[in-house]
Design a protein around this motif. Structure first.
Motif, PDB file in Angstrom:
ATOM      1  N   PHE A  59      80.128 116.801  65.030  1.00  0.00           N
ATOM      2  CA  PHE A  59      81.264 115.899  64.845  1.00  0.00           C
ATOM      3  C   PHE A  59      82.424 116.285  65.769  1.00  0.00           C
ATOM      4  O   PHE A  59      83.009 115.435  66.439  1.00  0.00           O
ATOM      5  CB  PHE A  59      81.706 115.918  63.385  1.00  0.00           C
ATOM      6  N   ILE A  63      83.524 113.387  68.472  1.00  0.00           N
ATOM      7  CA  ILE A  63      84.606 112.514  67.993  1.00  0.00           C
ATOM      8  C   ILE A  63      85.536 112.084  69.124  1.00  0.00           C
ATOM      9  O   ILE A  63      86.092 110.985  69.100  1.00  0.00           O
ATOM     10  CB  ILE A  63      85.399 113.175  66.835  1.00  0.00           C
ATOM     11  N   LEU A  74      82.267 105.862  60.219  1.00  0.00           N
ATOM     12  CA  LEU A  74      82.344 107.230  59.699  1.00  0.00           C
ATOM     13  C   LEU A  74      83.380 107.358  58.600  1.00  0.00           C
ATOM     14  O   LEU A  74      83.142 107.987  57.564  1.00  0.00           O
ATOM     15  CB  LEU A  74      82.663 108.214  60.824  1.00  0.00           C
TER      16      LEU A  74
END
Length: 80
Positions: A59, A63, A74
Motif C-alpha cells: 500500500f 498509493i 480502497l
C-alpha cells in the motif's frame, strides 16, 4: 529536542538558525528538512502478522501512483 514522537515545531527553524548562526541558504535547507521530516509517517509493524506487514508495505509503495477511482474503492472497502 524532539525524538521522533511529534512533529518538529516550525519555531525551531528560527531558534536553531540564530543559535548556530546559519546563513539564509543553511536556514532554507533546515526548513526543507523539517518539512520533509514532518511529512513522514511512522507505522509500527511489530504487532502485525506477515500478511498485514506485506499489505502495508505494498500500500505504501503504490498509493502515490493510485488513481482517483482506486483510492475511492480502497476508502470504501476499508471504511466498512
Amino acid at each position: 529536542m524532539e525524538v521522533g514522537k511529534k512533529a518538529i515545531p516550525f519555531e525551531y527553524i528560527d531558534r536553531i538558525s540564530q543559535l548556530y548562526l546559519l546563513d539564509s541558504k543553511e536556514t532554507d535547507i533546515l526548513s526543507d528538512s523539517i518539512n520533509e521530516t514532518n511529512n513522514n509517517l511512522s507505522i509500527n509493524l511489530d504487532a502485525m502478522n506477515n500478511n498485514q506487514k506485506q499489505l502495508t508495505l505494498i500500500f505504501a509503495r503504490k498509493i502515490k501512483t493510485a488513481d482517483k477511482d482506486l483510492i475511492e474503492k480502497l476508502k470504501k472497502a476499508l471504511d466498512d
